[in-house]
Design a protein around this motif. Structure first.
Motif: not given
Length: 147
Positions: A17-18, A20-26, A54-56, A95-98
């Motif tokens: 998880a990012m 700054s936003s409710q998105m994922l980054a690799p 990034l966040f876990p 975010l966890t599931v995605a």
């Protein structure tokens, strides 16, 4: 006979998880390309990101009990902490599931992910998303990085 090659290392993309936003980054990690590759990938997902931006997405208490691929579906078995220590609200659950689905569907033989907890299908992690059926990739939640 040709000499046996060293096990190849392969880059794997693990989604976090990012801040700054409710998105994922690799985040790219290098792993040995062997029979434990998918399991190790999920273990790194649990370990959390190296990048401080990034966040876990899952609790560090979660254990990966196994990952097998059947008919292009990765069946990922998690310990019960995946549910008991699930992060709060609907966004966290999304975010966890995605992140789990997007991380495993990076592998060429995987089209979808079935989440199990202690070997059994569950309906939801925290009440917001149905995880009883295999989950396909969620590309829309991945941040588009400038090339």
């Amino acid at each position: 006979d040709p000499p046996l090659r060293e096990t190849e290392w392969v880059p794997v993309k693990i989604y976090f998880a990012m801040k700054s936003s409710q998105m994922l980054a690799p985040e790219i990690h290098q792993l040995k390309n062997d029979s434990t590759l998918l399991q190790k990938t999920l273990e790194l997902l649990v370990e959390g990101p190296k990048n401080p931006e990034l966040f876990p997405v899952v609790s560090p208490n979660v254990k990966i009990l196994g990952v097998i691929v059947q008919d292009r579906i990765a069946v990922a078995d998690f310990s019960r902490e995946l549910v008991e220590k699930a992060y709060g609200g609907s966004y966290e659950e999304i975010l966890t599931v995605a992140a789990i689905a997007d991380t495993l569907t990076e592998f060429s033989g995987v089209d979808a992910v079935q989440i199990l907890v202690e070997g059994k299908k569950i309906t939801t992690l925290a009440g917001h998303i149905d995880v009883s059926e295999p989950l396909s990739r969620s590309p829309e939640i991945i941040i588009k990085q400038a090339q």
